[in-house]
Design a protein around this motif. Structure first.
Motif, mmCIF file in Angstrom:
data_model
loop_
_atom_site.group_PDB
_atom_site.id
_atom_site.type_symbol
_atom_site.label_atom_id
_atom_site.label_comp_id
_atom_site.label_asym_id
_atom_site.label_seq_id
_atom_site.Cartn_x
_atom_site.Cartn_y
_atom_site.Cartn_z
ATOM 1 N N LEU A 1 0.815 -1.215 0.000
ATOM 2 C CA LEU A 1 0.000 0.000 0.000
ATOM 3 C C LEU A 1 0.853 1.271 0.000
ATOM 4 N N ALA A 2 2.173 1.116 0.075
ATOM 5 C CA ALA A 2 3.090 2.255 0.159
ATOM 6 C C ALA A 2 3.807 2.479 -1.172
ATOM 7 N N ASP A 3 4.303 3.685 -1.353
ATOM 8 C CA ASP A 3 5.080 4.014 -2.553
ATOM 9 C C ASP A 3 6.581 3.863 -2.338
ATOM 10 N N ALA A 4 7.008 3.667 -1.101
ATOM 11 C CA ALA A 4 8.429 3.607 -0.764
ATOM 12 C C ALA A 4 9.044 2.260 -1.137
ATOM 13 N N ASP A 5 10.359 2.281 -1.383
ATOM 14 C CA ASP A 5 11.122 1.048 -1.521
ATOM 15 C C ASP A 5 11.275 0.419 -0.149
ATOM 16 N N TYR A 6 11.251 -0.899 -0.102
ATOM 17 C CA TYR A 6 11.526 -1.644 1.123
ATOM 18 C C TYR A 6 12.815 -2.432 0.895
ATOM 19 N N SER A 7 13.495 -2.780 1.977
ATOM 20 C CA SER A 7 14.738 -3.544 1.908
ATOM 21 C C SER A 7 14.449 -5.014 2.141
ATOM 22 N N PHE A 8 15.170 -5.868 1.423
ATOM 23 C CA PHE A 8 14.972 -7.316 1.521
ATOM 24 C C PHE A 8 16.305 -8.025 1.648
ATOM 25 N N LEU A 9 16.252 -9.202 2.270
ATOM 26 C CA LEU A 9 17.420 -10.073 2.402
ATOM 27 C C LEU A 9 16.985 -11.506 2.160
ATOM 28 N N VAL A 10 17.610 -12.143 1.169
ATOM 29 C CA VAL A 10 17.443 -13.577 0.928
ATOM 30 C C VAL A 10 18.719 -14.241 1.425
ATOM 31 N N THR A 11 18.576 -15.238 2.305
ATOM 32 C CA THR A 11 19.727 -15.992 2.795
ATOM 33 C C THR A 11 19.516 -17.457 2.445
ATOM 34 N N THR A 12 20.426 -18.023 1.672
ATOM 35 C CA THR A 12 20.312 -19.422 1.263
ATOM 36 C C THR A 12 20.835 -20.327 2.376
ATOM 37 N N GLN A 13 20.585 -21.618 2.230
ATOM 38 C CA GLN A 13 20.969 -22.569 3.281
ATOM 39 C C GLN A 13 22.466 -22.614 3.533
ATOM 40 N N ASN A 14 23.272 -22.258 2.551
ATOM 41 C CA ASN A 14 24.719 -22.292 2.760
ATOM 42 C C ASN A 14 25.267 -20.951 3.237
ATOM 43 N N GLY A 15 24.379 -19.950 3.436
ATOM 44 C CA GLY A 15 24.814 -18.657 3.963
ATOM 45 C C GLY A 15 25.029 -17.572 2.930
ATOM 46 N N ASP A 16 24.841 -17.853 1.645
ATOM 47 C CA ASP A 16 24.898 -16.785 0.641
ATOM 48 C C ASP A 16 23.794 -15.785 0.951
ATOM 49 N N LYS A 17 24.083 -14.490 0.769
ATOM 50 C CA LYS A 17 23.105 -13.446 1.063
ATOM 51 C C LYS A 17 22.918 -12.546 -0.153
ATOM 52 N N TYR A 18 21.681 -12.158 -0.371
ATOM 53 C CA TYR A 18 21.323 -11.244 -1.444
ATOM 54 C C TYR A 18 20.475 -10.133 -0.845
ATOM 55 N N TYR A 19 21.015 -8.918 -0.836
ATOM 56 C CA TYR A 19 20.306 -7.754 -0.317
ATOM 57 C C TYR A 19 19.783 -6.941 -1.502
ATOM 58 N N PHE A 20 18.600 -6.358 -1.359
ATOM 59 C CA PHE A 20 18.088 -5.498 -2.425
ATOM 60 C C PHE A 20 16.939 -4.640 -1.926
ATOM 61 N N GLN A 21 16.640 -3.630 -2.705
ATOM 62 C CA GLN A 21 15.482 -2.770 -2.492
ATOM 63 C C GLN A 21 14.423 -3.177 -3.511
ATOM 64 N N ALA A 22 13.157 -3.045 -3.123
ATOM 65 C CA ALA A 22 12.083 -3.388 -4.054
ATOM 66 C C ALA A 22 10.819 -2.624 -3.715
ATOM 67 N N GLN A 23 10.000 -2.447 -4.734
ATOM 68 C CA GLN A 23 8.645 -1.954 -4.578
ATOM 69 C C GLN A 23 7.748 -3.183 -4.473
ATOM 70 N N VAL A 24 6.881 -3.212 -3.473
ATOM 71 C CA VAL A 24 5.926 -4.312 -3.347
ATOM 72 C C VAL A 24 4.704 -3.918 -4.169
ATOM 73 N N MET A 25 4.531 -4.570 -5.296
ATOM 74 C CA MET A 25 3.515 -4.176 -6.270
ATOM 75 C C MET A 25 2.151 -4.807 -6.003
ATOM 76 N N SER A 26 2.140 -5.956 -5.335
ATOM 77 C CA SER A 26 0.847 -6.597 -5.051
ATOM 78 C C SER A 26 0.976 -7.546 -3.870
ATOM 79 N N PHE A 27 -0.148 -7.760 -3.227
ATOM 80 C CA PHE A 27 -0.301 -8.764 -2.174
ATOM 81 C C PHE A 27 -1.690 -9.352 -2.399
ATOM 82 N N LYS A 28 -1.746 -10.529 -3.014
ATOM 83 C CA LYS A 28 -3.021 -11.135 -3.398
ATOM 84 C C LYS A 28 -3.278 -12.407 -2.597
ATOM 85 N N VAL A 29 -4.501 -12.537 -2.093
ATOM 86 C CA VAL A 29 -4.917 -13.710 -1.332
ATOM 87 C C VAL A 29 -5.632 -14.678 -2.258
ATOM 88 N N ASN A 30 -5.317 -15.972 -2.105
ATOM 89 C CA ASN A 30 -5.964 -17.020 -2.887
ATOM 90 C C ASN A 30 -6.628 -17.991 -1.902
#
Length: 153
Positions: free
Chosen positions: A93-122
């Motif tokens: 619901l916001a226009d701001a970028d949010y920060s994210f971190l993906v950490t894999t099982q071996n400890g590799d890390k991926y940091y990034f900024q993103a816009q959350v464009m949708s949140f849909k319930v199924n």
């Protein structure tokens, strides 16, 4: 390097922006774990194709143009009490970028900024878990920094 499964990979989110777009800046943020993630999708830089057609040689010249950090579609088992999912929904619901971190099982890390464009319930059918899908558009800062990759030793 050995290939591995995605089991054990985590996704975290923060409403804050890092002071610097590097490991130090992202590590200073308080990140919230997103629960019940079932699929993280894919991400990564992709370039636009730029072509030039000189009449003298008839050959098409191909070069890299602008780049896009990608789109992630995240699958979730819906948990309306999960702090990470609540933050994702607010981000949609916001226009701001949010920060994210993906950490894999071996400890590799991926940091990034993103816009959350949708949140849909199924809701789905009687024999289905209620799920949600979230679409992230990964962004690049003004200096061209997108995904910050930190590989485990």
């Amino acid at each position: 390097m050995t290939v591995r499964t995605s089991a054990g990979t985590t996704l975290k989110v923060s409403a804050a922006t890092p002071a610097t777009f590097d490991t130090t800046g992202y590590n200073a943020l308080t990140m919230t774990l997103i629960g019940e993630v079932t699929d993280l999708g894919e991400f990564g830089r992709e370039y636009a194709l730029v072509t030039f057609n000189p009449v003298g040689s008839r050959g098409v010249v191909k070069k890299k143009g602008s780049f896009n950090q990608g789109t992630m579609t995240i699958g979730l088992g819906l948990d309306t009490d999960d702090a990470g999912q609540i933050l994702l929904k607010a981000a949609s619901l916001a226009d701001a970028d949010y920060s994210f971190l993906v950490t894999t099982q071996n400890g590799d890390k991926y940091y990034f900024q993103a816009q959350v464009m949708s949140f849909k319930v199924n809701i789905g059918s009687v024999d289905q878990i209620t799920t949600a899908s979230v679409t992230l558009e990964l962004t690049t800062n003004s200096a061209g920094v997108g995904v910050v990759e930190v590989l485990a030793p």
